[in-house]
Design a protein around this motif. Structure first.
Motif, PDB file in Angstrom:
ATOM      1  N   SER A 188     -18.499  -8.295  25.375  1.00 34.65           N
ATOM      2  CA  SER A 188     -18.721  -9.342  26.417  1.00 34.65           C
ATOM      3  C   SER A 188     -18.017  -8.379  27.742  1.00 34.65           C
ATOM      4  CB  SER A 188     -18.141 -10.400  26.483  1.00 34.65           C
ATOM      5  OG  SER A 188     -16.873 -10.556  26.273  1.00 34.65           O
ATOM      6  N   LEU A 189     -17.228  -7.393  27.447  1.00 35.04           N
ATOM      7  CA  LEU A 189     -16.771  -6.666  28.760  1.00 35.04           C
ATOM      8  C   LEU A 189     -17.750  -5.508  29.056  1.00 35.04           C
ATOM      9  CD1 LEU A 189     -13.030  -6.497  27.482  1.00 35.04           C
ATOM     10  CD2 LEU A 189     -13.810  -8.089  29.077  1.00 35.04           C
ATOM     11  N   SER A 190     -17.751  -5.366  30.418  1.00 39.09           N
ATOM     12  CA  SER A 190     -18.671  -4.360  31.258  1.00 39.09           C
ATOM     13  C   SER A 190     -18.089  -2.971  31.044  1.00 39.09           C
ATOM     14  CB  SER A 190     -18.737  -4.804  32.599  1.00 39.09           C
ATOM     15  OG  SER A 190     -17.668  -4.797  33.286  1.00 39.09           O
ATOM     16  N   LYS A 191     -18.538  -2.194  31.199  1.00 43.74           N
ATOM     17  CA  LYS A 191     -18.113  -0.934  31.413  1.00 43.74           C
ATOM     18  C   LYS A 191     -17.035  -0.563  32.849  1.00 43.74           C
ATOM     19  CE  LYS A 191     -19.273   3.957  32.617  1.00 43.74           C
ATOM     20  NZ  LYS A 191     -20.533   5.017  33.332  1.00 43.74           N
ATOM     21  N   ALA A 192     -17.171  -1.391  33.475  1.00 45.15           N
ATOM     22  CA  ALA A 192     -16.065  -1.586  34.852  1.00 45.15           C
ATOM     23  C   ALA A 192     -14.919  -2.232  34.214  1.00 45.15           C
ATOM     24  CB  ALA A 192     -16.795  -2.235  35.896  1.00 45.15           C
ATOM     25  N   GLN A 193     -15.010  -3.249  33.595  1.00 43.33           N
ATOM     26  CA  GLN A 193     -13.717  -3.734  32.816  1.00 43.33           C
ATOM     27  C   GLN A 193     -12.840  -2.942  31.899  1.00 43.33           C
ATOM     28  OE1 GLN A 193     -16.183  -7.512  31.793  1.00 43.33           O
ATOM     29  NE2 GLN A 193     -14.676  -8.590  33.031  1.00 43.33           N
ATOM     30  N   VAL A 194     -13.730  -2.117  31.162  1.00 39.16           N
ATOM     31  CA  VAL A 194     -13.102  -1.340  29.996  1.00 39.16           C
ATOM     32  C   VAL A 194     -12.358  -0.196  30.967  1.00 39.16           C
ATOM     33  CG1 VAL A 194     -13.346   0.284  28.412  1.00 39.16           C
ATOM     34  CG2 VAL A 194     -14.681  -1.964  28.406  1.00 39.16           C
TER      35      VAL A 194
ATOM     36  N   GLY B  96      -1.080  14.114  24.805  1.00 38.41           N
ATOM     37  CA  GLY B  96      -1.437  12.774  23.920  1.00 38.41           C
ATOM     38  C   GLY B  96      -2.806  12.381  24.010  1.00 38.41           C
ATOM     39  N   ARG B  97      -3.219  11.126  23.654  1.00 39.38           N
ATOM     40  CA  ARG B  97      -4.765  10.934  23.970  1.00 39.38           C
ATOM     41  C   ARG B  97      -4.557   9.253  23.845  1.00 39.38           C
ATOM     42  NH1 ARG B  97      -3.229  11.915  18.976  1.00 39.38           N
ATOM     43  NH2 ARG B  97      -3.553  10.217  17.111  1.00 39.38           N
ATOM     44  N   MET B  98      -5.880   8.863  24.456  1.00 40.91           N
ATOM     45  CA  MET B  98      -6.047   7.545  24.619  1.00 40.91           C
ATOM     46  C   MET B  98      -7.490   7.073  24.070  1.00 40.91           C
ATOM     47  SD  MET B  98      -5.680   5.287  28.211  1.00 40.91           S
ATOM     48  CE  MET B  98      -4.413   6.202  28.696  1.00 40.91           C
ATOM     49  N   THR B  99      -7.541   6.068  23.282  1.00 43.42           N
ATOM     50  CA  THR B  99      -8.809   5.380  22.972  1.00 43.42           C
ATOM     51  C   THR B  99      -8.818   4.011  23.094  1.00 43.42           C
ATOM     52  OG1 THR B  99      -7.901   5.187  20.701  1.00 43.42           O
ATOM     53  CG2 THR B  99      -8.711   7.289  20.972  1.00 43.42           C
ATOM     54  N   PHE B 100     -10.162   3.512  22.814  1.00 41.71           N
ATOM     55  CA  PHE B 100     -10.208   1.958  22.804  1.00 41.71           C
ATOM     56  C   PHE B 100     -11.289   1.428  21.784  1.00 41.71           C
ATOM     57  CE2 PHE B 100     -13.408   4.037  25.742  1.00 41.71           C
ATOM     58  CZ  PHE B 100     -14.599   3.175  25.534  1.00 41.71           C
ATOM     59  N   LYS B 101     -11.088   0.279  21.667  1.00 41.95           N
ATOM     60  CA  LYS B 101     -12.051  -0.474  20.715  1.00 41.95           C
ATOM     61  C   LYS B 101     -12.102  -2.089  21.040  1.00 41.95           C
ATOM     62  CE  LYS B 101      -8.750  -1.276  17.217  1.00 41.95           C
ATOM     63  NZ  LYS B 101      -8.321  -1.129  15.736  1.00 41.95           N
ATOM     64  N   ALA B 102     -13.100  -2.627  20.682  1.00 43.62           N
ATOM     65  CA  ALA B 102     -13.274  -3.834  20.633  1.00 43.62           C
ATOM     66  C   ALA B 102     -12.049  -4.772  19.914  1.00 43.62           C
ATOM     67  CB  ALA B 102     -14.553  -4.677  20.204  1.00 43.62           C
ATOM     68  N   GLY B 103     -11.612  -5.785  20.626  1.00 47.30           N
ATOM     69  CA  GLY B 103     -10.534  -6.268  20.169  1.00 47.30           C
ATOM     70  C   GLY B 103     -11.210  -7.660  19.483  1.00 47.30           C
ATOM     71  N   GLU B 104     -10.146  -8.600  18.999  1.00 45.57           N
ATOM     72  CA  GLU B 104     -10.640  -9.801  18.079  1.00 45.57           C
ATOM     73  C   GLU B 104     -10.954 -10.890  19.040  1.00 45.57           C
ATOM     74  OE1 GLU B 104      -7.910 -10.576  15.362  1.00 45.57           O
ATOM     75  OE2 GLU B 104      -8.165  -8.662  14.124  1.00 45.57           O
ATOM     76  N   GLN B 105     -10.382 -10.976  20.150  1.00 50.26           N
ATOM     77  CA  GLN B 105     -10.468 -12.071  21.341  1.00 50.26           C
ATOM     78  C   GLN B 105     -11.331 -11.792  22.563  1.00 50.26           C
ATOM     79  OE1 GLN B 105      -6.551 -13.272  21.626  1.00 50.26           O
ATOM     80  NE2 GLN B 105      -6.379 -14.359  19.542  1.00 50.26           N
ATOM     81  N   ALA B 106     -12.671 -11.374  22.055  1.00 52.15           N
ATOM     82  CA  ALA B 106     -13.534 -10.907  23.435  1.00 52.15           C
ATOM     83  C   ALA B 106     -12.743  -9.955  24.304  1.00 52.15           C
ATOM     84  CB  ALA B 106     -14.173 -12.126  24.116  1.00 52.15           C
ATOM     85  N   SER B 107     -12.034  -8.767  23.670  1.00 51.58           N
ATOM     86  CA  SER B 107     -11.288  -7.910  24.663  1.00 51.58           C
ATOM     87  C   SER B 107     -11.376  -6.697  24.250  1.00 51.58           C
ATOM     88  CB  SER B 107      -9.770  -8.394  24.288  1.00 51.58           C
ATOM     89  OG  SER B 107      -9.612  -8.278  22.871  1.00 51.58           O
TER      90      SER B 107
ATOM     91  N   VAL C 146      -2.603  -1.920  24.202  1.00 54.53           N
ATOM     92  CA  VAL C 146      -2.843  -2.596  25.498  1.00 54.53           C
ATOM     93  C   VAL C 146      -4.064  -3.446  25.150  1.00 54.53           C
ATOM     94  CG1 VAL C 146      -3.117  -2.508  27.842  1.00 54.53           C
ATOM     95  CG2 VAL C 146      -1.097  -1.193  26.791  1.00 54.53           C
ATOM     96  N   GLU C 147      -4.088  -4.670  25.566  1.00 61.22           N
ATOM     97  CA  GLU C 147      -5.252  -5.445  25.734  1.00 61.22           C
ATOM     98  C   GLU C 147      -5.683  -6.092  26.898  1.00 61.22           C
ATOM     99  OE1 GLU C 147      -6.968  -8.658  22.205  1.00 61.22           O
ATOM    100  OE2 GLU C 147      -5.138  -8.871  22.788  1.00 61.22           O
ATOM    101  N   LEU C 148      -6.853  -6.128  27.067  1.00 61.50           N
ATOM    102  CA  LEU C 148      -7.647  -6.982  28.203  1.00 61.50           C
ATOM    103  C   LEU C 148      -8.560  -7.854  27.819  1.00 61.50           C
ATOM    104  CD1 LEU C 148      -7.948  -7.051  31.346  1.00 61.50           C
ATOM    105  CD2 LEU C 148      -9.673  -5.307  31.282  1.00 61.50           C
ATOM    106  N   SER C 149      -8.420  -9.050  27.954  1.00 58.92           N
ATOM    107  CA  SER C 149      -9.327 -10.158  27.596  1.00 58.92           C
ATOM    108  C   SER C 149     -10.190 -10.491  28.738  1.00 58.92           C
ATOM    109  CB  SER C 149      -8.452 -11.395  27.147  1.00 58.92           C
ATOM    110  OG  SER C 149      -7.706 -11.021  26.021  1.00 58.92           O
ATOM    111  N   ASP C 150     -11.611 -10.953  28.049  1.00 56.76           N
ATOM    112  CA  ASP C 150     -12.666 -11.439  28.953  1.00 56.76           C
ATOM    113  C   ASP C 150     -11.964 -12.683  29.661  1.00 56.76           C
ATOM    114  OD1 ASP C 150     -14.843 -12.357  30.373  1.00 56.76           O
ATOM    115  OD2 ASP C 150     -16.387 -11.894  28.499  1.00 56.76           O
ATOM    116  N   PRO C 151     -12.005 -12.675  31.165  1.00 57.57           N
ATOM    117  CA  PRO C 151     -11.631 -13.573  31.902  1.00 57.57           C
ATOM    118  C   PRO C 151     -12.510 -14.884  31.866  1.00 57.57           C
ATOM    119  CG  PRO C 151     -12.242 -11.896  33.404  1.00 57.57           C
ATOM    120  CD  PRO C 151     -12.317 -11.484  31.994  1.00 57.57           C
TER     121      PRO C 151
END
Length: 362
Positions: free
Chosen positions: A153-159, A239-250, A284-289
């Protein structure tokens, strides 16, 4: 007019034809008589023939051609490897100049440790001599973000925001000069979700009253400014940085970076350089506000781990203490296994010995 005549009179003796000497007349007469009898070639009268000139020119061309081939080869080799010339004719500097062309950004875990390099002694002028980090990026340039994309549910801008906030946290915690000299990392602390009260309480205690159970080195790189200074103004980063969908709309951002710090004593005239290597792994996690109660613009720190090479064992004053070859060891003698602090091919072992290990190189 008179001057012209006087000048002309002076020039006439120099330019007028001179009568041959008696010896010259005798030689000429003898050659003429021999020529009449067919004893002398025609060349004495006519000078070199056209054929003679062409033969000499051909010989010169062959000599230049034979000389030109090795010259061209030498020039081509030097153009590709100017370091073969003695000295430093082009002002390129020593092996530190290679850092102008760092390795490509890391996009996946390497298959093994970096290859060994010449065991050069680091100096203040060349603090990364003899280190694989010589070819790593400088500071924040080594923290390259992946291309953002919408997640759940997170947009490209939020990611993108989550990635940028993670990058800011890494920079302030590990590269900011104020943080490195022991000051409070305000930017990093301000990025953390204020609802993570336990974490913030632990970090604030660690920064003000560090001890074994409250160690700021768990998240921040710090050196005692009364004891150490950075050798130069560059910290090497990879180093490197990756991202994926979290369990809590994050979206969960995974960061894995190694920082190499070259250090010297603050004493006047101190020139010896020692390097401390710190690897940090963060989730690090960013949840859908729209679905969770979160503070806009803040990130939650879900996991943090570190692996430190070349720092005193069991010293809990909130600072890293590299070991210098000319100084007496400080802290508890290391008891753990020998590891390569530059090896980024595996994860940090979750069950590793709490005691300090031995590093194979710095």
């Amino acid at each position: 007019m008179r001057k012209f005549l006087q000048d002309s009179e002076r020039e006439i003796p120099a330019s007028a034809p001179k009568e041959p000497s008696a010896r010259a007349r005798m030689v000429t007469e003898r050659l003429r008589q021999q020529d009449a009898r067919g004893e002398v070639s025609e060349g004495w009268r006519a000078g070199p023939t056209v054929q003679d000139g062409e033969r000499r020119a051909a010989r010169k061309r062959r000599r230049w051609a034979l000389l030109g081939v090795p010259v061209v080869i030498v020039l081509a080799v030097v153009a590709m490897r100017p370091s073969l010339l003695p000295g430093d004719p082009f002002g390129a500097g020593g092996s530190e100049a290679a850092s102008a062309s760092p390795l490509p950004a890391e996009t996946a875990a390497p298959t093994g440790a970096p290859a060994s390099v010449d065991p050069e002694v680091p100096t203040v002028a060349r603090p990364f001599a003899g280190s694989p980090a010589l070819e790593w990026a400088d500071g924040a340039a080594g923290i390259v973000l992946p291309k953002a994309a919408a997640v759940g549910s997170l947009s490209k801008a939020q990611v993108e925001q989550a990635l940028q906030q993670t990058r800011k946290l890494l920079i302030d915690a590990n590269l900011d000069p104020a943080t490195l000299r022991g000051e409070r990392p305000e930017t990093a602390l301000a990025l953390i979700e204020p609802r993570q009260t336990d974490l913030l309480r632990l970090l604030n205690t660690a920064l003000s009253k560090p001890d074994k159970d409250h160690d700021p080195l768990w998240l921040f790189s710090r050196f005692d400014p009364h004891e150490l200074r950075l050798a130069g103004d560059v910290v090497k980063t990879r180093g490197r940085m990756t991202f994926k969908a979290g369990e809590q709309a994050s979206v969960v951002v995974h960061a894995d970076y190694t920082f190499v710090y070259p250090l010297a004593h603050t004493g006047q005239g101190s020139t010896e350089v020692a390097r401390t290597i710190v690897r940090r792994v963060l989730d690090v996690e960013l949840s859908d506000p729209a679905k969770y109660i979160v503070t806009p613009g803040k990130i939650s720190l879900r996991k943090y781990d570190q692996e430190i090479g070349n720092s005193a064992c069991d010293v809990y004053d909130g600072f890293l203490h590299p070991q210098f070859s000319t100084a007496e060891p400080t802290g508890t003698p290391p008891t753990g296994p020998t590891t390569d602090p530059y090896d980024r091919s595996g994860d940090i072992a979750a069950d590793r010995d709490e005691g300090c290990g031995v590093v194979s190189r710095t």
